[in-house]
Design an enzyme around this catalytic site. Structure first.
Site, PDB file in Angstrom:
ATOM      1  N   HIS A 270       0.810  -1.215   0.000  1.00  0.00           N
ATOM      2  CA  HIS A 270       0.000   0.000   0.000  1.00  0.00           C
ATOM      3  C   HIS A 270       0.844   1.264   0.000  1.00  0.00           C
ATOM      4  CE1 HIS A 270       0.137   1.066   4.389  1.00  0.00           C
ATOM      5  NE2 HIS A 270       0.218  -0.231   4.577  1.00  0.00           N
TER       6      HIS A 270
ATOM      7  N   ASP B 253       6.009   1.741   6.780  1.00  0.00           N
ATOM      8  CA  ASP B 253       4.729   1.050   6.577  1.00  0.00           C
ATOM      9  C   ASP B 253       3.931   1.884   5.580  1.00  0.00           C
ATOM     10  OD1 ASP B 253       2.173   0.026   6.718  1.00  0.00           O
ATOM     11  OD2 ASP B 253       1.894   0.441   8.846  1.00  0.00           O
TER      12      ASP B 253
ATOM     13  N   GLU C 263      -9.741   4.331   5.221  1.00  0.00           N
ATOM     14  CA  GLU C 263     -10.389   3.982   6.474  1.00  0.00           C
ATOM     15  C   GLU C 263     -11.435   5.048   6.715  1.00  0.00           C
ATOM     16  OE1 GLU C 263      -9.241   2.761  11.006  1.00  0.00           O
ATOM     17  OE2 GLU C 263      -7.702   3.047   9.522  1.00  0.00           O
TER      18      GLU C 263
END
Lengths: 269, 290
Positions: free
Chosen positions: B64, B173, B202
């Protein structure tokens, strides 16, 4: 300060001065010999559910990203760590940096020295050590001379969204804060405001009923007593890696100090 | 050898969920000459890399592009920015941090009440989002809105630090995952492979209630796994299978009566595709049932 190194190479720390535990999580620190470490924090996925509370220093560790033997080779108990955040310009003439408390005071003194053009005073600049712990630097520094007067230059609280009351009215960029306190000499404080008015230097008043929490408190009781005043640069987020001040306030602090000195001060007559 | 210059560029690029343009451009610039690629409606980069020979099974690698961050939700009369989180952040890491705001990367800091003025418990408590704010040095709402705006993305302004043993940066990340895929795409592969640099979203701040999530799809079908999913705040996952049956035969798959509590849900489509599978998605919907 480094107080322990465990077998995995994580480093235990304790605070030197009034460090705010709420700003330590995931913050980058740098050692005297240039090693960078990050204060450990839990991934939010594995949270301990204590998000509302700062992790106490007793449970705080620093990760230098090195094997334990390297950490132990390069760092020693008693080594000190500082915030690694870099100075950064914000909008207008504001800047953010760690340690603006009280390096901006240091800057104001150096600038004032450029502006002083009188021999009315023998001027001593004291760049003191150890203010944040017990003010010991100012105690011995002041003792070294027979002083007639002293002005402590520090930072103090400016308004920010979570500060109300008297400091809720202090604004960045509106000039140095002149302290009125039971510990300080009232005539000096008064003269500072008069000089500011006369020279069109913006200023703000800081009434503190008791001790000022600055070197001024220690200098005032040096030897048989020294007439003292406190002038402060308004600051937001004191004792964090992101302290914020306005440049103009530093310049105006220097101008105020120089103007006070150049006119001969409060006791010329 | 790891190309740290590229890892540095990837990690320091600013791209919170839903605002991944800078990261996408960086990746496309690296891979464009090495494989076939396209960008889909959500902003995912889908890459097909030819190997020395076709594979029996079709493999997709996915990483991602987005990172967690904050979004400006309000600007106070005094010029301070209010914000909410984008993605999962432990609030303890926020006080005292440097950030950048919006497309022009306006520097700011997350202020905190001076410890000297905190009384009792306050000295240890981490403020709620509603109490936190960013200071960009503006003196007024007017001055702030000249350079930042509602909905602006806020990224950590964190250093990129490396030593012989480790790397310390924001957005490792999952930019390191993106880096690994870029290196694979640039290398000679034995077999054909597919790569997906994906965006994630999200959804937060939802009113409690029953929701419907839906997506329209068309395609050849035949995937070994192809489903719409939603994960509620309690972590419970609901799924609905998607079965495509031909070119331009659009159909809508939906999950009804999804109970959202605490204002948070994650929605998406998961697929395990085989060699030769194809299709597309459109019209993602997520709404409160009346």
């Amino acid at each position: 300060m480094i107080t322990g190194i465990n077998d995995e190479g994580f480093v235990k720390i304790d605070k030197v001065g009034g460090v705010d535990a709420r700003v330590l999580q995931d913050t980058v620190l740098v050692s005297e010999n240039g090693l960078y470490g990050t204060v450990c924090c839990l991934p939010p996925h594995l949270t301990d559910g204590n998000e509302d509370k700062a992790t106490p220093l007793a449970k705080t560790w620093v990760d230098f990203g090195l094997p334990a033997e390297e950490v132990k080779r390069q760092l020693r108990l008693g080594d000190t760590l500082t915030f690694a955040a870099k100075p950064q310009k914000l909008l207008g003439d504001k800047i953010t940096s760690p340690a603006l408390d009280d390096r901006c005071g240091v800057a104001a003194l150096l600038r004032a020295a450029e502006l002083i053009d009188t021999e009315a005073y023998k001027v001593i600049l004291l760049f003191s050590a150890q203010e944040e712990t017990y003010g010991t630097g100012a105690k011995t520094g002041a003792f070294a001379f027979d002083l007639d007067e002293a002005v402590a230059v520090d930072v103090s609280f400016a308004s920010q969204p979570d500060v109300s009351g008297q400091y809720g009215k202090i604004e960045l960029g509106k000039g140095p804060m002149i302290c009125f306190s039971s510990v300080m000499d009232r005539r000096m404080s008064q003269k500072l405001t008069e000089v500011a008015k006369e020279k069109n230097i913006p200023y703000q008043l800081e009434p503190i009923a008791g001790a000022t929490g600055t070197n001024g408190d220690h200098i005032a009781v040096s030897k048989s007593g020294v007439k003292a005043a406190v002038v402060s640069v308004p600051q937001r987020y004191m004792h964090t890696p992101c302290e914020v001040i306005s440049f103009a306030d530093v310049e105006n602090t220097a101008r105020l100090l120089a103007a006070y000195i150049n006119c001969g001060g409060a006791f010329r007559d | 050898m790891i190309n740290y210059e590229l890892v540095h560029a990837l990690c320091t690029a600013k791209g919170i969920s839903g605002d991944e343009t800078a990261v996408r451009s960086l990746i496309l610039n690296e891979i464009k000459d090495y494989a076939d690629w396209r960008v889909d409606a959500l902003g995912n980069i889908l890459v097909h890399k030819k190997g020395k020979s076709p594979a029996k099974a079709r493999l997709m690698l996915s990483a991602h592009m987005d990172e967690v961050g904050l979004m400006v939700t309000d600007i106070t009369a005094d010029g301070f920015l209010k914000f909410d989180e984008v993605g999962g952040i432990d609030r303890r890491v926020l006080p005292g941090k440097a950030v950048t705001v919006g497309k022009n990367h306006i520097p700011g800091v997350i202020g905190v009440k001076p410890i000297h003025l905190c009384k009792g418990e306050e000295a240890q408590s981490i403020p709620a989002y509603s109490e936190m704010y960013i200071d960009i040095g503006a003196d007024s709402q007017e001055q702030a809105t000249e350079v930042v705006g509602y909905g602006d993305s806020v990224c950590y302004d964190a250093p990129f630090l490396q030593n012989e043993y480790s790397l310390n940066a924001k957005a490792i990340d999952d930019r390191f995952g993106c880096y690994v895929m870029i290196e694979l795409i640039k290398s000679d592969l034995e077999y054909d492979a597919d790569f997906a640099f994906v965006v994630q979203q999200e959804v937060k701040g939802l009113k409690d209630g029953k929701y419907t999530v839906a997506v329209s799809t068309q395609g050849g079908g035949g995937q070994s796994k192809y489903e719409l999913f939603i994960i509620g705040d309690n972590g419970e996952k609901k799924t609905a299978p998607i079965t495509d049956n031909g070119w331009n035969k659009w159909q809508t798959v939906e999950i009804k009566d999804v109970i959202v509590k605490n204002g948070k849900a994650t929605i998406g489509v998961e697929m395990q595709a085989n060699a030769g599978n194809w299709g597309s998605m459109d019209n993602f919907e997520f709404y409160l049932q009346q």
